[in-house]
Design an enzyme around this catalytic site. Structure first.
Site, PDB file in Angstrom:
ATOM      1  N   HIS A  56       0.831  -1.385  -0.177  1.00 39.24           N
ATOM      2  CA  HIS A  56       0.147   0.310   0.131  1.00 39.24           C
ATOM      3  C   HIS A  56       0.663   1.965   0.406  1.00 39.24           C
ATOM      4  O   HIS A  56       1.930   1.165   0.659  1.00 39.24           O
ATOM      5  CB  HIS A  56      -0.591   0.005   1.716  1.00 39.24           C
ATOM      6  CG  HIS A  56      -1.697  -0.870   1.281  1.00 39.24           C
ATOM      7  ND1 HIS A  56      -3.015  -0.561   1.862  1.00 39.24           N
ATOM      8  CD2 HIS A  56      -2.315  -2.187   0.707  1.00 39.24           C
ATOM      9  CE1 HIS A  56      -3.708  -1.782   1.345  1.00 39.24           C
ATOM     10  NE2 HIS A  56      -3.156  -2.681   0.533  1.00 39.24           N
ATOM     11  N   GLU A  58       0.945   3.824   1.847  1.00 40.46           N
ATOM     12  CA  GLU A  58       1.317   4.260   2.799  1.00 40.46           C
ATOM     13  C   GLU A  58       2.262   3.711   3.325  1.00 40.46           C
ATOM     14  O   GLU A  58       3.604   4.413   3.965  1.00 40.46           O
ATOM     15  CB  GLU A  58       0.193   4.323   3.847  1.00 40.46           C
ATOM     16  CG  GLU A  58      -0.837   5.180   3.662  1.00 40.46           C
ATOM     17  CD  GLU A  58      -2.062   4.344   3.381  1.00 40.46           C
ATOM     18  OE1 GLU A  58      -2.903   4.423   3.186  1.00 40.46           O
ATOM     19  OE2 GLU A  58      -1.537   3.462   2.353  1.00 40.46           O
ATOM     20  N   CYS A  86      -6.408   1.832   6.283  1.00 43.93           N
ATOM     21  CA  CYS A  86      -6.729   0.815   5.917  1.00 43.93           C
ATOM     22  C   CYS A  86      -6.680   0.023   7.890  1.00 43.93           C
ATOM     23  O   CYS A  86      -5.201   0.327   7.741  1.00 43.93           O
ATOM     24  CB  CYS A  86      -6.353  -0.601   4.942  1.00 43.93           C
ATOM     25  SG  CYS A  86      -4.440  -1.241   5.094  1.00 43.93           S
ATOM     26  N   CYS A  89      -2.259  -0.145   7.631  1.00 42.46           N
ATOM     27  CA  CYS A  89      -1.180   1.129   7.739  1.00 42.46           C
ATOM     28  C   CYS A  89      -1.343   1.901   8.393  1.00 42.46           C
ATOM     29  O   CYS A  89      -0.838   2.568   9.101  1.00 42.46           O
ATOM     30  CB  CYS A  89      -1.783   1.433   5.941  1.00 42.46           C
ATOM     31  SG  CYS A  89      -1.582   0.665   4.368  1.00 42.46           S
TER      32      CYS A  89
END
Length: 165
Positions: A56, A58, A86, A89
């Protein structure tokens, strides 16, 4: 929110990253990490490209910043991300000790900051992350909506062609 403030300026950079993700057919989320007014790292979702479910935006940004600072503690940094993080993260942000999170739009399915879960508000955690939401919200939401709209349209076209056979 005022267009010339630093949060808007940095979110625009995150939006550039989100567009790169969308062009690569990844879910269009972009993130940057800033320390003392300097962009330490920037990236976008690359799960498909890297064959990595943890890639992801992040997470990639936190990893790169850790390499640059030679420390997994990223004190006094600000994360800008186009969509609400999410659970994975959000947890990584707590572990890395970022000071502040600024996100653009809510994520109704997996949002772990306030929409679905409220991980950063948990008083039992050993670190608190300040949160600012809704920065360039309309632009951040539209890039996601447009991506999923196009994906549904393409999926419908494929199903139509399959029925024609």
């Amino acid at each position: 929110m005022e267009e010339n403030n630093p949060d808007s300026k940095y979110m625009r950079i995150a939006l550039e990253e989100a567009r790169k993700a969308g062009q690569a057919e990844e879910v269009p989320v972009g993130a940057i990490l800033v320390k003392e007014g300097e962009v330490l790292s920037r990236d976008h979702n690359r799960c498909i490209e890297l064959n990595d479910p943890t890639a992801h935006a992040e997470i990639l940004v936190l990893r790169k910043a850790g390499e640059i600072l030679k420390n997994y503690r990223l004190n006094d940094t600000v994360m800008y991300v186009t969509a609400e993080p999410c659970p994975m993260c959000a947890s990584a942000m707590v572990h890395s000790r970022i000071s502040r999170l600024v996100f653009g739009t809510a994520e109704p399915k997996f949002g772990a900051v306030e929409t679905r879960f409220k991980l950063l508000q948990d008083n039992s955690l050993n670190h608190k992350v300040e949160v600012e939401k809704g920065v360039l919200e309309k632009e951040c939401a539209e890039i996601l909506k447009g991506f999923f709209r196009a994906r549904r349209t393409n999926s419908d076209k494929v199903r139509s062609r399959e029925h024609e056979r």
